[in-house]
Design a protein around this motif. Structure first.
Motif, PDB file in Angstrom:
ATOM      1  N   VAL A 122       3.693   0.472   2.667  1.00 18.54           N
ATOM      2  CA  VAL A 122       3.477  -0.580   3.666  1.00 18.54           C
ATOM      3  C   VAL A 122       3.383  -1.901   2.917  1.00 18.54           C
ATOM      4  O   VAL A 122       2.546  -2.055   2.023  1.00 18.54           O
ATOM      5  CB  VAL A 122       2.166  -0.353   4.454  1.00 18.54           C
ATOM      6  N   ALA A 133       2.017  -5.080   3.033  1.00 21.24           N
ATOM      7  CA  ALA A 133       1.011  -5.818   3.810  1.00 21.24           C
ATOM      8  C   ALA A 133       1.168  -7.327   3.627  1.00 21.24           C
ATOM      9  O   ALA A 133       0.929  -8.102   4.550  1.00 21.24           O
ATOM     10  CB  ALA A 133      -0.393  -5.378   3.408  1.00 21.24           C
ATOM     11  N   HIS A 141      -9.185 -13.412  15.600  1.00 20.77           N
ATOM     12  CA  HIS A 141      -8.217 -13.072  16.646  1.00 20.77           C
ATOM     13  C   HIS A 141      -8.284 -14.054  17.804  1.00 20.77           C
ATOM     14  O   HIS A 141      -7.450 -14.022  18.692  1.00 20.77           O
ATOM     15  CB  HIS A 141      -8.541 -11.686  17.225  1.00 20.77           C
ATOM     16  N   TYR A 174       0.859  -1.189   0.000  1.00 17.78           N
ATOM     17  CA  TYR A 174       0.000   0.000   0.000  1.00 17.78           C
ATOM     18  C   TYR A 174       0.886   1.227   0.000  1.00 17.78           C
ATOM     19  O   TYR A 174       1.905   1.267   0.686  1.00 17.78           O
ATOM     20  CB  TYR A 174      -0.897   0.039   1.240  1.00 17.78           C
ATOM     21  N   PRO A 190      -1.120 -11.123  14.682  1.00 18.36           N
ATOM     22  CA  PRO A 190      -1.325  -9.847  15.362  1.00 18.36           C
ATOM     23  C   PRO A 190      -2.010  -8.827  14.447  1.00 18.36           C
ATOM     24  O   PRO A 190      -2.002  -8.982  13.225  1.00 18.36           O
ATOM     25  CB  PRO A 190       0.097  -9.380  15.692  1.00 18.36           C
ATOM     26  N   SER A 191      -2.558  -7.798  15.068  1.00 20.05           N
ATOM     27  CA  SER A 191      -3.171  -6.719  14.305  1.00 20.05           C
ATOM     28  C   SER A 191      -2.155  -6.140  13.319  1.00 20.05           C
ATOM     29  O   SER A 191      -1.006  -5.899  13.681  1.00 20.05           O
ATOM     30  CB  SER A 191      -3.659  -5.636  15.274  1.00 20.05           C
ATOM     31  N   GLY A 192      -2.574  -5.970  12.072  1.00 25.27           N
ATOM     32  CA  GLY A 192      -1.684  -5.396  11.066  1.00 25.27           C
ATOM     33  C   GLY A 192      -0.777  -6.407  10.395  1.00 25.27           C
ATOM     34  O   GLY A 192       0.051  -6.056   9.554  1.00 25.27           O
ATOM     35  N   SER A 193      -0.935  -7.705  10.718  1.00 22.98           N
ATOM     36  CA  SER A 193      -0.042  -8.721  10.142  1.00 22.98           C
ATOM     37  C   SER A 193      -0.410  -9.072   8.704  1.00 22.98           C
ATOM     38  O   SER A 193       0.359  -9.761   8.026  1.00 22.98           O
ATOM     39  CB  SER A 193      -0.037  -9.986  11.007  1.00 22.98           C
ATOM     40  N   GLY A 194      -1.607  -8.648   8.257  1.00 24.32           N
ATOM     41  CA  GLY A 194      -1.966  -8.871   6.854  1.00 24.32           C
ATOM     42  C   GLY A 194      -3.101  -9.859   6.635  1.00 24.32           C
ATOM     43  O   GLY A 194      -3.371 -10.262   5.504  1.00 24.32           O
ATOM     44  N   LYS A 195      -3.816 -10.220   7.709  1.00 23.14           N
ATOM     45  CA  LYS A 195      -4.878 -11.237   7.606  1.00 23.14           C
ATOM     46  C   LYS A 195      -5.975 -10.815   6.625  1.00 23.14           C
ATOM     47  O   LYS A 195      -6.343 -11.570   5.725  1.00 23.14           O
ATOM     48  CB  LYS A 195      -5.503 -11.494   8.992  1.00 23.14           C
ATOM     49  N   SER A 196      -6.504  -9.600   6.845  1.00 24.86           N
ATOM     50  CA  SER A 196      -7.604  -9.143   5.985  1.00 24.86           C
ATOM     51  C   SER A 196      -7.118  -8.960   4.560  1.00 24.86           C
ATOM     52  O   SER A 196      -7.825  -9.285   3.603  1.00 24.86           O
ATOM     53  CB  SER A 196      -8.192  -7.824   6.507  1.00 24.86           C
ATOM     54  N   THR A 197      -5.902  -8.445   4.410  1.00 27.87           N
ATOM     55  CA  THR A 197      -5.353  -8.249   3.063  1.00 27.87           C
ATOM     56  C   THR A 197      -5.234  -9.588   2.347  1.00 27.87           C
ATOM     57  O   THR A 197      -5.594  -9.702   1.168  1.00 27.87           O
ATOM     58  CB  THR A 197      -3.975  -7.554   3.144  1.00 27.87           C
TER      59      THR A 197
END
Ligand SMILES: Nc1ncnc2c1ncn2[C@@H]1O[C@H](COP(=O)(O)OP(=O)(O)OP(=O)(O)O)[C@@H](O)[C@H]1O
Length: 282
Positions: free
Chosen positions: A36, A38, A216, A29, A57-64
């Motif tokens: 970033v 991702a 999570h 991104y 963890p939050s921001g690790s790229g799961k949703s991406t």
């Protein structure tokens, strides 16, 4: 790291194959100094007829990762296939049709239309696509999810758990090749969350569906066949036949051991409420 999920899933027959796969999947991104990364050259195989959880963890790229596998987001480099179809490089219109015809989605917010009743919500994507539901399959989904006596109710007349069951039925209605669930229990109390996880499990075991769930919660991940662990845009580990305790322990390792803070959403205290442990208030 490559994640041959099909090899690791217990009892997975070779012939069942791979529902989706990615090779060297990279997503950045922004540009220049603010870029970033991702996803950083991810290789992944999602086994057909299995329940795969994605944690990190939050921001690790799961949703991406989920969005790129589902064709909801473009990739910066690498390739993604749904079954035998390479989706990277498809034109927008073809991608929209592929998502509509071959993928089911469940999100944390149920995204139900308030003016439509339960059955109308369940069949809406198919109605929009001009497709006729397979009534036998639809009946099986509705009965499996215990929605038979709620079909004429509007979302406001349903509990949170029932609304999520309707969202689950909507994702299953067209008998998609792959269902993506993004924190499907995030807005539910532990009992309703357990119910939804049970239904996703049944969708895999009894209806032969393939589910990929971002979560999570180690307790939620324990309902899957295989957990993929993401950190800093890479798949760093995986665990077959997970238990909540083992997943929690692994997450602690990634977050630097018990003296450091847990990633958001991961209870540090093993006795903390989790979807595997309904509390007395439920
Ligand atoms: N549209 C965007 N623009 C810029 N950066 C983004 C965008 N979407 C995600 N990112 C960044 O990409 C990285 C991965 O984000 P992603 O949402 O995939 O993580 P996640 O593991 O799903 O996080 P969470 O658990 O908090 O939902 C993060 O650093 C995030 O800030």
């Amino acid at each position: 790291m490559s994640t041959p999920a099909a090899e690791h899933a217990p009892g997975q027959a070779e012939a069942d194959g791979t529902a989706a796969r990615a090779r060297a999947l990279t997503k950045a991104y922004g540009s220049g100094e603010t870029t970033v990364l991702a996803l950083d050259s991810v290789d992944v195989d999602i086994a057909r007829g299995r329940f795969t959880a994605v944690m990190g963890p939050s921001g690790s790229g799961k949703s991406t990762l989920m969005h790129c596998l589902a064709g909801l987001d473009t990739v910066s480099a690498g390739q993604v296939w749904l079954g035998d179809t390479e989706i990277t490089g498809l034109k927008d219109r073809d991608l929209t049709q592929l998502r509509r015809d071959r993928i089911g989605f469940m999100f944390q917010s149920f995204n139900l239309i308030p003016t439509l009743n339960a059955v109308e919500n369940i069949t809406l994507p198919m109605d929009i696509a001009g497709q006729k539901p397979d009534q036998k399959w639809l009946d099986q989904v509705i009965d499996t999810l215990g929605l038979r006596d709620r079909l004429k109710h509007r979302p406001a007349q349903l509990s949170g758990g029932q609304q999520q069951r309707v969202a689950c039925a909507r994702a299953l209605a067209s008998r998609p090749e792959l269902i993506f669930a993004d924190e499907p229990t995030g807005n539910l109390d532990s009992r309703a969350g357990l119910e939804v996880l049970g239904f996703l499990r049944e969708a895999v075991d009894d209806l032969g569906q393939t589910v990929v769930m971002v979560t999570h919660d180690p307790g939620a991940a324990a309902h899957s066949d295989l957990v993929l662990f993401l950190a800093d845009g890479r798949i760093v580990d995986e665990m077959a036949q997970p238990t909540a305790e083992a997943v929690l322990e692994r997450m602690r390792l990634f977050s630097g051991g018990p003296t450091q803070a847990s990633p958001p959403g991961i209870p540090h205290d093993p006795e903390a409420p989790s979807l595997t442990k309904p509390t007395d208030e439920d």
